[in-house]
Design a protein around this motif. Structure first.
Motif, PDB file in Angstrom:
ATOM      1  N   PRO A  10      44.423   2.037  11.911  1.00 51.72           N
ATOM      2  CA  PRO A  10      42.956   1.818  12.057  1.00 51.72           C
ATOM      3  C   PRO A  10      42.835   0.518  12.323  1.00 51.72           C
ATOM      4  O   PRO A  10      43.124  -0.257  11.708  1.00 51.72           O
ATOM      5  CB  PRO A  10      41.559   1.804  10.906  1.00 51.72           C
ATOM      6  N   THR A  11      42.099   0.042  13.443  1.00 60.62           N
ATOM      7  CA  THR A  11      41.796  -1.572  14.084  1.00 60.62           C
ATOM      8  C   THR A  11      40.048  -1.588  13.133  1.00 60.62           C
ATOM      9  O   THR A  11      39.559  -1.018  13.738  1.00 60.62           O
ATOM     10  CB  THR A  11      42.387  -1.474  14.931  1.00 60.62           C
ATOM     11  N   GLY A  12      39.863  -1.875  12.358  1.00 61.49           N
ATOM     12  CA  GLY A  12      38.311  -2.155  12.297  1.00 61.49           C
ATOM     13  C   GLY A  12      38.567  -1.071  11.403  1.00 61.49           C
ATOM     14  O   GLY A  12      39.150  -0.851  10.272  1.00 61.49           O
ATOM     15  N   PRO A  16      38.415   9.185  12.291  1.00 61.08           N
ATOM     16  CA  PRO A  16      38.712  10.221  11.926  1.00 61.08           C
ATOM     17  C   PRO A  16      40.507  10.652  12.911  1.00 61.08           C
ATOM     18  O   PRO A  16      41.071  11.573  12.280  1.00 61.08           O
ATOM     19  CB  PRO A  16      37.990  11.741  12.788  1.00 61.08           C
ATOM     20  N   ASP A  17      40.358   9.764  14.224  1.00 55.58           N
ATOM     21  CA  ASP A  17      42.036  10.274  15.019  1.00 55.58           C
ATOM     22  C   ASP A  17      43.120   9.386  13.940  1.00 55.58           C
ATOM     23  O   ASP A  17      44.038   9.611  14.693  1.00 55.58           O
ATOM     24  CB  ASP A  17      42.301   9.190  16.012  1.00 55.58           C
ATOM     25  N   ASN A  18      42.659   8.681  13.057  1.00 55.61           N
ATOM     26  CA  ASN A  18      43.882   8.032  12.345  1.00 55.61           C
ATOM     27  C   ASN A  18      44.355   8.859  11.109  1.00 55.61           C
ATOM     28  O   ASN A  18      45.313   8.552  11.051  1.00 55.61           O
ATOM     29  CB  ASN A  18      42.899   6.652  11.306  1.00 55.61           C
ATOM     30  N   TYR A 246      37.003  -5.004   4.165  1.00 59.79           N
ATOM     31  CA  TYR A 246      37.962  -4.293   4.226  1.00 59.79           C
ATOM     32  C   TYR A 246      38.687  -3.450   5.366  1.00 59.79           C
ATOM     33  O   TYR A 246      38.817  -4.062   6.065  1.00 59.79           O
ATOM     34  CB  TYR A 246      38.025  -3.240   3.025  1.00 59.79           C
ATOM     35  N   ASN A 247      37.409  -3.688   6.366  1.00 58.16           N
ATOM     36  CA  ASN A 247      37.667  -3.415   7.545  1.00 58.16           C
ATOM     37  C   ASN A 247      37.610  -3.944   8.602  1.00 58.16           C
ATOM     38  O   ASN A 247      37.639  -4.549   9.792  1.00 58.16           O
ATOM     39  CB  ASN A 247      36.557  -2.006   8.492  1.00 58.16           C
ATOM     40  N   ALA A 248      37.792  -5.918   8.264  1.00 63.04           N
ATOM     41  CA  ALA A 248      37.258  -7.061   9.093  1.00 63.04           C
ATOM     42  C   ALA A 248      38.643  -7.044   9.774  1.00 63.04           C
ATOM     43  O   ALA A 248      39.398  -7.146   9.368  1.00 63.04           O
ATOM     44  CB  ALA A 248      36.708  -8.326   7.855  1.00 63.04           C
ATOM     45  N   THR A 249      38.157  -7.611  10.495  1.00 63.90           N
ATOM     46  CA  THR A 249      39.605  -7.587  11.730  1.00 63.90           C
ATOM     47  C   THR A 249      39.772  -9.601  11.730  1.00 63.90           C
ATOM     48  O   THR A 249      40.937  -9.848  12.379  1.00 63.90           O
ATOM     49  CB  THR A 249      39.326  -6.905  13.342  1.00 63.90           C
ATOM     50  N   SER A 250      38.516 -10.301  11.472  1.00 59.43           N
ATOM     51  CA  SER A 250      39.011 -11.677  11.723  1.00 59.43           C
ATOM     52  C   SER A 250      37.996 -12.607  10.266  1.00 59.43           C
ATOM     53  O   SER A 250      37.280 -11.416   9.583  1.00 59.43           O
ATOM     54  CB  SER A 250      38.104 -11.596  13.014  1.00 59.43           C
TER      55      SER A 250
END
Ligand code: NDP
Length: 337
Positions: A10-12, A16-18, A246-250
């Motif tokens: 995942p990014t962020g 479900p696609d992951n 945990y979902n942070a990208t920056s």
């Protein structure tokens, strides 16, 4: 053998696609092995870390591999002298129906355990995390003000209740009115503040008139921002998790506050310590288990499970865990016993 594999990283926030549900053959048992069929699968925040290939304390799940996870299983076939068919075990077979084990790391639960899924929650990893983090690092004393975030979750609900047993004034932080009401009415916390409220920081300050002596950190982000100015001299901060990140990208926007944080740690002599439960405290599991068994039998601990039916629903339930959609310890019922 239904298996949920990691389809992509995942990014962020995960989607479900992951994940991908596959139907593969049931593995065959060699000498010295057992075939396990899961009945309950634990879903836990650390799994977000395993979906990412960023460096961490454990290796990531490879693309195309079955997602990892703790499970309560029954032995369906045994070529191992220490395990019998029909016996229940706590294992780590992941997001699938069947798994093979050579017995290493399996914990025996007997032929007829009374609450098998408890091994994934109150009697297992989350309960143990709450117990060691609070008592060993938090060092709560009678009359201390203890604040715990994700207060109705698997770890937080135990932290607050153990804090009450140790004589603390316990203030929870949770998402939404219903969870907050549950924390005070069922778990016995002195107060619980909704982190979604606009004046959350003011409400927390008002509930912590004497400041905060122990802050059990599960969340990070804006909850920690509100806690930091309230910490007392000599406060202890068991650093257990940072789920809001945990979902942070920056890194978050805004001014760099690192020097402000360090100045607070220095001036107030605050002790903040991270821990990884089994790496740091594995040798003390027995002590926790006997104490928690006693508290449960005396009716001193209230435990709530959020049960989801069906392995195929694990991805959606896991995505919801990172958004606060669970109410209690999240467990998937994968198969009938
Ligand atoms: P929970 O059962 O508490 O479920 C997660 C909860 O986190 C959600 O229900 C939600 O509660 C809260 N949450 C999610 N996103 C946010 C957000 N953005 N801001 C604020 N709160 C949020 O999970 P666990 O009890 O299993 O885990 C709690 C913490 O403990 C996690 O950080 C986990 O990583 C950590 N942990 C660490 C271990 C260790 O060894 N260090 C071992 C086990 C767990 P709400 O709706 O109330 O906001």
């Amino acid at each position: 053998n239904r298996q949920i594999v990691l389809a992509s990283r995942p990014t962020g926030a995960p989607t479900p696609d992951n994940f991908r549900l596959e139907n593969n053959s049931i593995p065959t048992v060699k000498d010295g092995e057992v075939l396990l069929r899961s009945v309950y699968l634990s879903l836990d925040p650390y799994m977000r870390g395993r979906m990412s290939d960023a460096k961490s304390y454990a290796d990531p799940v490879a693309i195309g591999e079955t997602m990892v996870g703790g499970t309560v299983c029954q032995v369906v076939e045994s070529n191992h002298p220490n395990f019998d068919k029909g016996e229940w075990v706590l294992g780590f077979t992941g997001w699938q129906d069947y798994g093979i084990s050579d017995g290493e790391g399996l914990i025996k639960m007997g032929m007829n355990p009374s609450h098998p899924s408890y091994a994934l929650g109150v009697m297992g990893m989350p309960g143990f995390t709450a117990y060691m983090g609070l008592l060993d690092i938090g060092q709560p004393k009678e009359g201390d003000t203890l604040v715990v975030a994700a207060a109705t979750g698997a770890v937080g609900s135990m932290v607050g209740q153990i804090g009450k047993l140790k004589g603390c004034r316990v203030i929870g932080v949770a998402g939404g009115e219903e969870k907050c009401r549950y924390a005070t009415e069922q778990l016995g916390f002195d107060a619980c503040i909704d982190h979604k409220a606009e004046d959350f920081a003011e409400q927390l300050a008002a509930a912590c008139e004497q400041g905060i002596d122990v802050y059990f950190e599960n969340v990070g982000g804006k909850v920690f921002d509100a806690v930091l100015p309230l910490l007392n001299t000599g406060a202890r901060v068991p650093l257990c998790g940072l789920i809001s990140q945990y979902n942070a990208t920056s890194l978050p926007e805004g001014p760099d506050r690192m020097s402000m944080l360090m100045a607070q740690l220095l001036i107030k002599r605050i002790k903040m310590q991270g821990f990884i439960i089994f790496d740091d405290y594995g040798h003390r599991y027995g002590e926790f288990a006997s104490q928690m068994t006693q508290w449960l039998s005396e009716g001193k601990i209230h435990y709530r499970e959020h049960l989801v039916e069906g392995l195929e629903n694990a991805p959606e339930a896991f995505i919801g865990l990172l958004e606060g959609k669970n109410f209690g310890k999240l467990v998937v019922k994968t198969n009938e016993p």
